[in-house]
Design a protein around this motif. Structure first.
Motif, PDB file in Angstrom:
ATOM      1  N   LEU A  60       0.834  -1.200   0.000  1.00  0.00           N
ATOM      2  CA  LEU A  60       0.000   0.000   0.000  1.00  0.00           C
ATOM      3  C   LEU A  60       0.872   1.254   0.000  1.00  0.00           C
ATOM      4  CD1 LEU A  60      -2.471  -1.289   2.719  1.00  0.00           C
ATOM      5  CD2 LEU A  60      -2.995  -0.973   0.313  1.00  0.00           C
ATOM      6  N   PRO A  61       1.761   1.390  -0.993  1.00  0.00           N
ATOM      7  CA  PRO A  61       2.641   2.563  -0.990  1.00  0.00           C
ATOM      8  C   PRO A  61       1.851   3.858  -1.124  1.00  0.00           C
ATOM      9  CG  PRO A  61       2.749   1.451  -3.099  1.00  0.00           C
ATOM     10  CD  PRO A  61       1.924   0.582  -2.186  1.00  0.00           C
ATOM     11  N   GLY A  62       2.238   4.829  -0.329  1.00  0.00           N
ATOM     12  CA  GLY A  62       1.605   6.131  -0.398  1.00  0.00           C
ATOM     13  C   GLY A  62       0.278   6.232   0.330  1.00  0.00           C
ATOM     14  N   VAL A  63      -0.161   5.150   0.988  1.00  0.00           N
ATOM     15  CA  VAL A  63      -1.420   5.171   1.722  1.00  0.00           C
ATOM     16  C   VAL A  63      -1.123   5.452   3.189  1.00  0.00           C
ATOM     17  CG1 VAL A  63      -3.471   3.850   2.384  1.00  0.00           C
ATOM     18  CG2 VAL A  63      -2.465   3.536   0.119  1.00  0.00           C
ATOM     19  N   ASP A  64      -1.783   6.432   3.746  1.00  0.00           N
ATOM     20  CA  ASP A  64      -1.624   6.768   5.158  1.00  0.00           C
ATOM     21  C   ASP A  64      -2.355   5.721   6.001  1.00  0.00           C
ATOM     22  OD1 ASP A  64      -1.940   7.987   7.787  1.00  0.00           O
ATOM     23  OD2 ASP A  64      -1.318   9.848   6.815  1.00  0.00           O
ATOM     24  N   ARG A  65      -1.769   5.326   7.123  1.00  0.00           N
ATOM     25  CA  ARG A  65      -2.366   4.287   7.968  1.00  0.00           C
ATOM     26  C   ARG A  65      -3.767   4.654   8.437  1.00  0.00           C
ATOM     27  NH1 ARG A  65       1.048   2.197  11.794  1.00  0.00           N
ATOM     28  NH2 ARG A  65       2.829   3.039  10.728  1.00  0.00           N
ATOM     29  N   LYS A  66      -4.069   5.926   8.568  1.00  0.00           N
ATOM     30  CA  LYS A  66      -5.416   6.336   8.994  1.00  0.00           C
ATOM     31  C   LYS A  66      -6.450   6.111   7.890  1.00  0.00           C
ATOM     32  CE  LYS A  66      -5.012  11.261   7.846  1.00  0.00           C
ATOM     33  NZ  LYS A  66      -5.615  11.119   6.562  1.00  0.00           N
ATOM     34  N   ASP A  67      -5.995   5.877   6.658  1.00  0.00           N
ATOM     35  CA  ASP A  67      -6.898   5.640   5.535  1.00  0.00           C
ATOM     36  C   ASP A  67      -7.114   4.154   5.248  1.00  0.00           C
ATOM     37  OD1 ASP A  67      -7.274   8.362   5.087  1.00  0.00           O
ATOM     38  OD2 ASP A  67      -5.514   8.494   3.785  1.00  0.00           O
ATOM     39  N   ILE A  68      -6.649   3.274   6.147  1.00  0.00           N
ATOM     40  CA  ILE A  68      -6.795   1.826   5.979  1.00  0.00           C
ATOM     41  C   ILE A  68      -7.763   1.299   7.030  1.00  0.00           C
ATOM     42  CG2 ILE A  68      -5.614  -0.405   5.965  1.00  0.00           C
ATOM     43  CD1 ILE A  68      -3.013   1.137   5.360  1.00  0.00           C
ATOM     44  N   ASP A  69      -8.729   0.498   6.592  1.00  0.00           N
ATOM     45  CA  ASP A  69      -9.677  -0.164   7.492  1.00  0.00           C
ATOM     46  C   ASP A  69      -9.512  -1.673   7.366  1.00  0.00           C
ATOM     47  OD1 ASP A  69     -10.999   2.198   8.444  1.00  0.00           O
ATOM     48  OD2 ASP A  69     -11.999   2.319   6.492  1.00  0.00           O
ATOM     49  N   ILE A  70      -9.505  -2.357   8.507  1.00  0.00           N
ATOM     50  CA  ILE A  70      -9.397  -3.808   8.533  1.00  0.00           C
ATOM     51  C   ILE A  70     -10.560  -4.333   9.369  1.00  0.00           C
ATOM     52  CG2 ILE A  70      -7.980  -5.790   9.187  1.00  0.00           C
ATOM     53  CD1 ILE A  70      -5.552  -3.803   9.010  1.00  0.00           C
ATOM     54  N   ASP A  71     -11.357  -5.214   8.776  1.00  0.00           N
ATOM     55  CA  ASP A  71     -12.498  -5.811   9.462  1.00  0.00           C
ATOM     56  C   ASP A  71     -12.360  -7.323   9.443  1.00  0.00           C
ATOM     57  OD1 ASP A  71     -13.922  -3.318   9.811  1.00  0.00           O
ATOM     58  OD2 ASP A  71     -14.322  -3.385   7.659  1.00  0.00           O
ATOM     59  N   VAL A  72     -12.674  -7.965  10.575  1.00  0.00           N
ATOM     60  CA  VAL A  72     -12.634  -9.418  10.687  1.00  0.00           C
ATOM     61  C   VAL A  72     -14.002  -9.900  11.143  1.00  0.00           C
ATOM     62  CG1 VAL A  72     -11.558 -11.388  11.835  1.00  0.00           C
ATOM     63  CG2 VAL A  72     -10.200  -9.365  11.323  1.00  0.00           C
ATOM     64  N   GLN A  73     -14.511 -10.908  10.442  1.00  0.00           N
ATOM     65  CA  GLN A  73     -15.776 -11.509  10.830  1.00  0.00           C
ATOM     66  C   GLN A  73     -15.725 -12.989  10.466  1.00  0.00           C
ATOM     67  OE1 GLN A  73     -19.254  -9.964   8.875  1.00  0.00           O
ATOM     68  NE2 GLN A  73     -20.598 -10.694  10.483  1.00  0.00           N
ATOM     69  N   ARG A  74     -15.862 -13.847  11.469  1.00  0.00           N
ATOM     70  CA  ARG A  74     -15.800 -15.303  11.328  1.00  0.00           C
ATOM     71  C   ARG A  74     -14.555 -15.716  10.546  1.00  0.00           C
ATOM     72  NH1 ARG A  74     -21.267 -14.198  11.193  1.00  0.00           N
ATOM     73  NH2 ARG A  74     -21.403 -14.112   8.945  1.00  0.00           N
ATOM     74  N   ASN A  75     -14.709 -16.120   9.298  1.00  0.00           N
ATOM     75  CA  ASN A  75     -13.551 -16.573   8.521  1.00  0.00           C
ATOM     76  C   ASN A  75     -13.201 -15.607   7.391  1.00  0.00           C
ATOM     77  OD1 ASN A  75     -15.780 -17.161   6.836  1.00  0.00           O
ATOM     78  ND2 ASN A  75     -14.622 -18.783   5.830  1.00  0.00           N
ATOM     79  N   ARG A  76     -13.615 -14.355   7.520  1.00  0.00           N
ATOM     80  CA  ARG A  76     -13.343 -13.369   6.476  1.00  0.00           C
ATOM     81  C   ARG A  76     -12.573 -12.178   7.033  1.00  0.00           C
ATOM     82  NH1 ARG A  76     -15.813 -14.993   2.138  1.00  0.00           N
ATOM     83  NH2 ARG A  76     -17.807 -16.035   2.213  1.00  0.00           N
ATOM     84  N   ILE A  77     -11.664 -11.689   6.210  1.00  0.00           N
ATOM     85  CA  ILE A  77     -10.932 -10.468   6.557  1.00  0.00           C
ATOM     86  C   ILE A  77     -11.086  -9.505   5.386  1.00  0.00           C
ATOM     87  CG2 ILE A  77      -8.717 -11.362   5.726  1.00  0.00           C
ATOM     88  CD1 ILE A  77      -8.026  -9.555   8.573  1.00  0.00           C
TER      89      ILE A  77
END
Length: 141
Positions: A56-73
């Motif tokens: 993710l070059p050039g992407v600020d960490r505040k602009d990244i979302d990570i969601d986990v649900q059961r067996n999906r990321i």
């Protein structure tokens, strides 16, 4: 001897569909990058856990979302490029905009133990298997 003839138009339509499916797949891609604003990702298994490495070059960490649900990321976010005021763009190859990727694992994930690290444009995720989903040995009495 009986000869069976098929409609040549049906054969051509089948071939056309097969070629279209092949061209829209990633089979002919270089494998080094993904299309559009979707970040290239490697997924592998190590020590009973899955791991994801995303570029993710050039992407600020505040602009990244990570969601986990059961067996999906799900990894989503926004990539922006600021050219500055008064800039005249002559060539633009870097993709910008929203990205969204979802992956399924063959086992349930322990959402409380998922770890994410982000350094120099590389996102590393550790995806441990949920305790209740781990195989167990049963003693025979």
């Amino acid at each position: 001897m009986v000869r069976l003839f098929t409609n040549p138009i049906d054969n051509l339509l089948t071939l056309q569909k097969a070629l279209a499916d092949t061209m829209t797949s990633d089979w002919f891609g270089s494998g080094l990058s993904s299309r559009g604003g979707v970040p290239p990702i490697n997924i592998f298994q190590q020590d009973g856990e899955y791991a994801i490495i995303a570029e993710l070059p050039g992407v600020d960490r505040k602009d990244i979302d990570i969601d986990v649900q059961r067996n999906r990321i799900r990894i989503s976010g926004q990539k922006q490029v600021d050219y500055g005021e008064g800039a005249s763009v002559h060539r633009r190859e870097r993709q910008t905009g929203a990205f969204d990727r979802t992956f399924a694992t063959p086992f349930a994930l322990d959402a409380d133990k998922v770890k994410a690290e982000y350094n120099d444009g590389i996102l590393a995720l550790s995806l441990p298997r949920a305790e209740q989903d781990k195989p167990r040995s049963i003693n025979i009495s």
